[in-house]
Write an enzyme that holds these catalytic residues in place. Structure first.
Site, PDB file in Angstrom:
ATOM      1  CG  MET A  36      -2.086  -0.978   1.102  1.00 56.05           C
ATOM      2  SD  MET A  36      -3.124  -0.994   2.568  1.00 56.05           S
ATOM      3  CE  MET A  36      -2.061  -1.837   3.726  1.00 56.05           C
ATOM      4  CB  SER A  37       1.219   3.938  -2.509  1.00 56.57           C
ATOM      5  OG  SER A  37      -0.003   4.589  -2.465  1.00 56.57           O
ATOM      6  CD  GLN A  89       3.619  -3.303  -6.034  1.00 59.80           C
ATOM      7  OE1 GLN A  89       3.260  -2.167  -5.754  1.00 59.80           O
ATOM      8  NE2 GLN A  89       2.773  -4.320  -6.113  1.00 59.80           N
ATOM      9  CB  CYS A 119      -1.144   0.926 -10.160  1.00 56.27           C
ATOM     10  SG  CYS A 119      -1.516   2.647  -9.772  1.00 56.27           S
ATOM     11  CE  LYS A 158      -1.807  -6.516  -4.514  1.00 52.42           C
ATOM     12  NZ  LYS A 158      -2.341  -5.231  -4.966  1.00 52.42           N
ATOM     13  CG  ASN A 219      -5.489  -8.339  -2.315  1.00 52.49           C
ATOM     14  OD1 ASN A 219      -5.480  -7.470  -3.187  1.00 52.49           O
ATOM     15  ND2 ASN A 219      -5.601  -8.049  -1.044  1.00 52.49           N
ATOM     16  N   GLY A 220      -8.458  -9.279  -1.566  1.00 53.28           N
ATOM     17  CA  GLY A 220      -9.600  -8.390  -1.756  1.00 53.28           C
ATOM     18  C   GLY A 220     -10.680  -8.573  -0.724  1.00 53.28           C
ATOM     19  CG  ASP A 221     -13.649  -6.685  -0.926  1.00 54.27           C
ATOM     20  OD1 ASP A 221     -12.940  -5.662  -0.967  1.00 54.27           O
ATOM     21  OD2 ASP A 221     -14.540  -6.948  -1.748  1.00 54.27           O
ATOM     22  NE  ARG A 244      -9.545  -1.928   0.847  1.00 52.16           N
ATOM     23  CZ  ARG A 244     -10.599  -2.017   0.047  1.00 52.16           C
ATOM     24  NH1 ARG A 244     -11.348  -0.962  -0.152  1.00 52.16           N
ATOM     25  NH2 ARG A 244     -10.895  -3.161  -0.556  1.00 52.16           N
TER      26      ARG A 244
HETATM   27  C1  LIG Z   1      -4.236   3.208   0.118  1.00 54.33           C
HETATM   28  C2  LIG Z   1      -3.918   2.059  -0.747  1.00 54.33           C
HETATM   29  C3  LIG Z   1      -2.716   2.006  -1.421  1.00 54.33           C
HETATM   30  C4  LIG Z   1      -2.398   0.923  -2.243  1.00 54.33           C
HETATM   31  N1  LIG Z   1      -1.181   0.871  -2.834  1.00 54.33           N
HETATM   32  C5  LIG Z   1      -0.823  -0.230  -3.556  1.00 54.33           C
HETATM   33  C6  LIG Z   1       0.484  -0.372  -4.078  1.00 54.33           C
HETATM   34  O1  LIG Z   1       1.366   0.479  -3.883  1.00 54.33           O
HETATM   35  N2  LIG Z   1       0.758  -1.474  -4.821  1.00 54.33           N
HETATM   36  C7  LIG Z   1      -0.189  -2.455  -5.044  1.00 54.33           C
HETATM   37  O2  LIG Z   1       0.104  -3.440  -5.737  1.00 54.33           O
HETATM   38  N3  LIG Z   1      -1.417  -2.357  -4.538  1.00 54.33           N
HETATM   39  C8  LIG Z   1      -1.753  -1.280  -3.784  1.00 54.33           C
HETATM   40  N4  LIG Z   1      -2.990  -1.205  -3.219  1.00 54.33           N
HETATM   41  C9  LIG Z   1      -3.940  -2.326  -3.386  1.00 54.33           C
HETATM   42  C10 LIG Z   1      -3.843  -3.311  -2.223  1.00 54.33           C
HETATM   43  O3  LIG Z   1      -2.581  -3.950  -2.204  1.00 54.33           O
HETATM   44  C11 LIG Z   1      -4.949  -4.371  -2.318  1.00 54.33           C
HETATM   45  O4  LIG Z   1      -4.788  -5.055  -3.534  1.00 54.33           O
HETATM   46  C12 LIG Z   1      -6.346  -3.789  -2.287  1.00 54.33           C
HETATM   47  O5  LIG Z   1      -6.463  -2.793  -1.283  1.00 54.33           O
HETATM   48  C13 LIG Z   1      -7.398  -4.875  -2.023  1.00 54.33           C
HETATM   49  O6  LIG Z   1      -7.122  -5.537  -0.823  1.00 54.33           O
HETATM   50  P1  LIG Z   1      -7.913  -5.194   0.553  1.00 54.33           P
HETATM   51  O7  LIG Z   1      -9.379  -5.287   0.259  1.00 54.33           O
HETATM   52  O8  LIG Z   1      -7.438  -6.218   1.532  1.00 54.33           O
HETATM   53  O9  LIG Z   1      -7.543  -3.803   0.949  1.00 54.33           O
HETATM   54  C14 LIG Z   1      -3.339  -0.120  -2.423  1.00 54.33           C
HETATM   55  C15 LIG Z   1      -4.555  -0.055  -1.766  1.00 54.33           C
HETATM   56  C16 LIG Z   1      -4.854   1.002  -0.926  1.00 54.33           C
HETATM   57  C17 LIG Z   1      -6.179   1.023  -0.209  1.00 54.33           C
END
Ligand SMILES: Cc1cc2nc3c(=O)[nH]c(=O)nc-3n(C[C@H](O)[C@H](O)[C@H](O)COP(=O)(O)O)c2cc1C
Length: 359
Positions: A36-37, A89, A119, A158, A219-221, A244
């Protein structure tokens, strides 16, 4: 180390974790922290490993920033010596620029180098990076191969499920990646067009996990330990990734392993310790007080989600502009919760949380 009480809970939960190997990459457990960035820097990653993440991935790092010697970008490559299972990454669209940057990333000794192919952000996609890489699969073999040649450590990717619902092509991307020696693939179960709307498509992820020649990280939710446990019980994925969820519940990894008979619950005082620990780690990472306060405030606000009186607490947080005051104010809040018998929290998951990101 945390207090004896908290460390004991952590150790008991960790005793239930089993190491897992995806391709040639070993993790402490199959529940990983998603990249997560502006969040997954070394201090946060280290904290999450302390709290049961089996491995972590850095925020996305620009290959061009690395190649141009941009100081801020180069700093993102630095690992904390205590980190164990971390990947760096990279994002970019040009295979040669990515290969050059990958070599630099390799020299920082992560466990693997990961390519961001998910992204959805316009600035990245319009240049051909992130999820735009899913569009032209004819170029992918060369893209992976060129990067892989520069690495002495594993290459991973990813992705999203595809560009849009008419082009769900994870299976095609995975087959190309397999041919070029990629070790595993993490899939965020949404298309690029979906951004963060709708639900992650677990049906598709499970199908991919069953037919993929590479290990698939789903991954997701997975926002709660309950949802994560349920998925772990039925999934075909050898590992899952959480993004998240851990921001508001730093104990989500541990809780996903804990069984009812363990009788372990994490309370307000445990949250306070986590905040103090993150501050310790961040303190070593940045010495600009203003940056430190801004970063800490963000995490404190997330960690406090769901506790009694959080709205009032959050408002007051902005009245404090130095580290000592911020921490004191936070300590008072969490101590007060405990004294008032409100030590446990409940997050309202019907409200959307963080609906934009870089993957
Ligand atoms: C604030 C934020 C920043 C993110 N930055 C990246 C990132 O830098 N690289 C990446 O591959 N995914 C990034 N993601 C996506 C997450 O890695 C993940 O795939 C996505 O949030 C879904 O998973 P979750 O429902 O568990 O949050 C980001 C997501 C969020 C919410």
């Amino acid at each position: 180390m945390f207090s004896k009480t908290l460390q004991d809970k952590i150790d008991r939960a960790k005793a239930r974790m089993t190491p897992t190997k995806l391709g040639n990459v070993e993790f402490a457990s199959p529940l990983l922290l998603a990249p997560m960035s502006a969040i997954c820097n070394a201090p946060f990653r280290r904290l999450m490993e302390d709290l049961g993440a089996g491995g972590t991935v850095s925020e996305l790092i620009s290959c061009h920033g690395i190649n141009h010697g941009n100081l801020r970008t180069r700093n993102m490559l630095k690992l904390d010596p205590h980190e164990k299972n971390v990947g760096l990454q990279l994002f970019g669209e040009d295979p040669n620029a990515m290969a050059l940057a990958a070599k630099v990333a390799n020299d920082h000794n992560p466990k693997f180098v990961d390519i961001n192919m998910g992204c959805p952000v316009k600035k990245v996609v319009s240049k051909g990076g992130g999820s735009a890489l899913l569009k032209d699969t004819s170029a992918l073999g060369n893209f992976f191969g060129t990067i892989k040649k520069e690495l002495t450590i594993p290459l991973t990717i990813k992705i999203r499920t595809g560009w849009d619902s008419d082009h769900l092509n994870a299976d095609e991307v995975i087959h190309i990646a397999k041919e070029e020696g990629v070790e595993f693939v993490a899939i965020h179960g949404r298309t690029r067009t979906q951004q963060y709307t709708g639900d992650a498509n677990w049906e598709y992820l499970e199908k991919m996990a069953q037919i993929s020649p590479l290990p698939v990280i789903g991954n997701g939710d997975l926002h709660t330990a309950t949802a994560t446990k349920e998925r772990m019980e039925k999934t075909h994925c050898p590992a899952l990734m959480l993004g998240r969820g851990p921001l508001r519940d730093p104990f989500i990894f541990l809780d996903s392993y804990i069984k009812p008979e363990d009788q372990i619950r994490f309370s307000a005082l445990d949250y306070l310790e986590v905040i103090q620990k993150l501050f310790d780690y961040m303190n070593g990472h940045t010495d600009v007080e203003k940056t430190l306060v801004i970063q800490m405030r963000k995490h404190i606000m997330w960690f406090a989600a769901g506790f009694d009186g959080v709205t009032h607490f959050r408002r007051g947080l902005f009245n404090h502009n130095n580290v000592d005051e911020t921490l004191k104010y936070t300590e008072n809040y969490f101590n007060d919760l405990t004294q008032r018998g409100m030590a446990f929290k409940r997050i309202d998951h019907s409200q959307a949380f963080m609906t934009s990101g870089h993957g």
